[in-house]
Design a protein around this motif. Structure first.
Motif, short mmCIF file in Angstrom:
data_model
loop_
_atom_site.label_atom_id
_atom_site.label_comp_id
_atom_site.label_asym_id
_atom_site.label_seq_id
_atom_site.Cartn_x
_atom_site.Cartn_y
_atom_site.Cartn_z
N MET A 1 0.85 -1.18 0.00
CA MET A 1 0.00 0.00 0.00
C MET A 1 0.89 1.24 0.00
SD MET A 1 -3.01 0.77 2.66
CE MET A 1 -3.85 2.30 2.68
N PRO A 2 0.69 2.12 -0.97
CA PRO A 2 1.54 3.31 -1.05
C PRO A 2 1.25 4.29 0.08
CG PRO A 2 -0.20 3.42 -2.67
CD PRO A 2 -0.28 2.06 -2.04
N ALA A 3 2.24 5.08 0.37
CA ALA A 3 2.09 6.10 1.42
C ALA A 3 1.06 7.13 0.97
CB ALA A 3 3.42 6.77 1.68
N PRO A 4 0.32 7.71 1.90
CA PRO A 4 -0.67 8.71 1.51
C PRO A 4 0.01 9.96 0.94
CG PRO A 4 -0.53 8.55 3.90
CD PRO A 4 0.32 7.47 3.32
N SER A 5 -0.62 10.55 -0.03
CA SER A 5 -0.07 11.76 -0.64
C SER A 5 -0.27 12.95 0.28
CB SER A 5 -0.76 12.02 -1.98
OG SER A 5 -2.09 12.43 -1.77
N ARG A 6 0.41 14.02 -0.02
CA ARG A 6 0.27 15.24 0.79
C ARG A 6 -1.15 15.77 0.71
NH1 ARG A 6 5.01 19.15 -0.64
NH2 ARG A 6 4.37 20.11 1.31
N LEU A 7 -1.80 15.58 -0.44
CA LEU A 7 -3.19 16.00 -0.60
C LEU A 7 -4.11 15.19 0.32
CD1 LEU A 7 -5.28 17.75 -2.11
CD2 LEU A 7 -5.40 15.92 -3.82
N GLN A 8 -3.89 13.89 0.37
CA GLN A 8 -4.69 13.04 1.25
C GLN A 8 -4.49 13.39 2.72
OE1 GLN A 8 -3.14 9.31 -0.19
NE2 GLN A 8 -5.06 8.81 -1.25
N ILE A 9 -3.25 13.69 3.09
CA ILE A 9 -2.96 14.06 4.47
C ILE A 9 -3.64 15.38 4.83
CG2 ILE A 9 -1.11 14.78 6.04
CD1 ILE A 9 0.69 12.75 4.52
N ALA A 10 -3.56 16.36 3.94
CA ALA A 10 -4.20 17.65 4.20
C ALA A 10 -5.72 17.51 4.26
CB ALA A 10 -3.79 18.66 3.11
N THR A 11 -6.28 16.68 3.40
CA THR A 11 -7.72 16.45 3.41
C THR A 11 -8.15 15.78 4.71
OG1 THR A 11 -7.74 16.22 1.00
CG2 THR A 11 -9.63 15.35 2.18
N SER A 12 -7.43 14.75 5.11
CA SER A 12 -7.76 14.04 6.35
C SER A 12 -7.64 14.95 7.57
CB SER A 12 -6.84 12.83 6.53
OG SER A 12 -7.07 11.90 5.50
N SER A 13 -6.65 15.80 7.55
CA SER A 13 -6.45 16.73 8.66
C SER A 13 -7.63 17.69 8.79
CB SER A 13 -5.16 17.52 8.44
OG SER A 13 -5.01 18.51 9.41
N LEU A 14 -8.07 18.22 7.67
CA LEU A 14 -9.22 19.14 7.68
C LEU A 14 -10.50 18.41 8.07
CD1 LEU A 14 -10.31 21.96 7.28
CD2 LEU A 14 -10.51 21.48 4.83
N GLU A 15 -10.68 17.18 7.58
CA GLU A 15 -11.86 16.40 7.97
C GLU A 15 -11.88 16.15 9.48
OE1 GLU A 15 -11.34 12.96 5.50
OE2 GLU A 15 -12.69 13.73 3.95
N ARG A 16 -10.72 15.83 10.05
CA ARG A 16 -10.63 15.59 11.49
C ARG A 16 -10.99 16.85 12.27
NH1 ARG A 16 -7.01 17.15 14.72
NH2 ARG A 16 -5.46 17.52 13.12
N LEU A 17 -10.51 18.00 11.82
CA LEU A 17 -10.83 19.26 12.50
C LEU A 17 -12.32 19.58 12.40
CD1 LEU A 17 -7.76 21.41 11.45
CD2 LEU A 17 -8.31 20.60 13.75
N LEU A 18 -12.92 19.30 11.27
CA LEU A 18 -14.36 19.55 11.11
C LEU A 18 -15.17 18.65 12.04
CD1 LEU A 18 -14.58 19.99 7.24
CD2 LEU A 18 -14.83 21.77 8.98
N LYS A 19 -14.76 17.39 12.17
CA LYS A 19 -15.44 16.47 13.08
C LYS A 19 -15.26 16.92 14.53
CE LYS A 19 -15.14 12.32 10.25
NZ LYS A 19 -14.52 11.00 10.11
N GLU A 20 -14.07 17.38 14.85
CA GLU A 20 -13.80 17.86 16.20
C GLU A 20 -14.66 19.08 16.53
OE1 GLU A 20 -9.95 19.45 18.75
OE2 GLU A 20 -9.61 18.36 16.89
#
Length: 110
Positions: free
Chosen positions: A1-20
């Motif tokens: 499984m390839p490492a997540p891209s910087r775009l995926q990391i930034a997206t996940s970070s923003l999603e986590r903040l929205l959930k928080e």
């Protein structure tokens, strides 16, 4: 499984903040309901005033979280926009997910 891209990391970070942020809103609503319940109920409990003060303090502390939370969301949204601009030629589902998350953040901050 390839490492997540910087775009995926930034997206996940923003999603986590929205959930928080959403969970803080739920916590605030629940705290306000508890305060209202404690204010309206008549109790002979000597601890009732203390409990009411504690609940009011908890509600105020929760309210105090929102300004810093919104700043963190704005910063994460800016970072995600930069990542989208760098990956503008890509048209995969990661870009679609990033755009959807970014639109949710913009709607929240308005």
């Amino acid at each position: 499984m390839p490492a997540p891209s910087r775009l995926q990391i930034a997206t996940s970070s923003l999603e986590r903040l929205l959930k928080e942020e959403s969970s803080y809103h739920k916590e605030l609503e629940q705290g306000q309901a508890r305060v209202h319940r404690l204010e309206t109920e008549t109790s002979n409990d000597e601890n009732a005033d203390y409990m009411l003060r504690q609940e009011k303090k908890a509600v105020e502390e929760t309210k105090a979280v929102f300004p810093s939370m919104h700043k963190r969301i704005r910063d994460a949204a800016t970072k995600l926009e930069q990542q989208l601009n760098e990956n503008s030629q890509t048209s995969d589902e990661g870009v679609v997910r990033a755009n959807q998350t970014l639109s949710l953040a913009r709607a929240l901050l308005e």
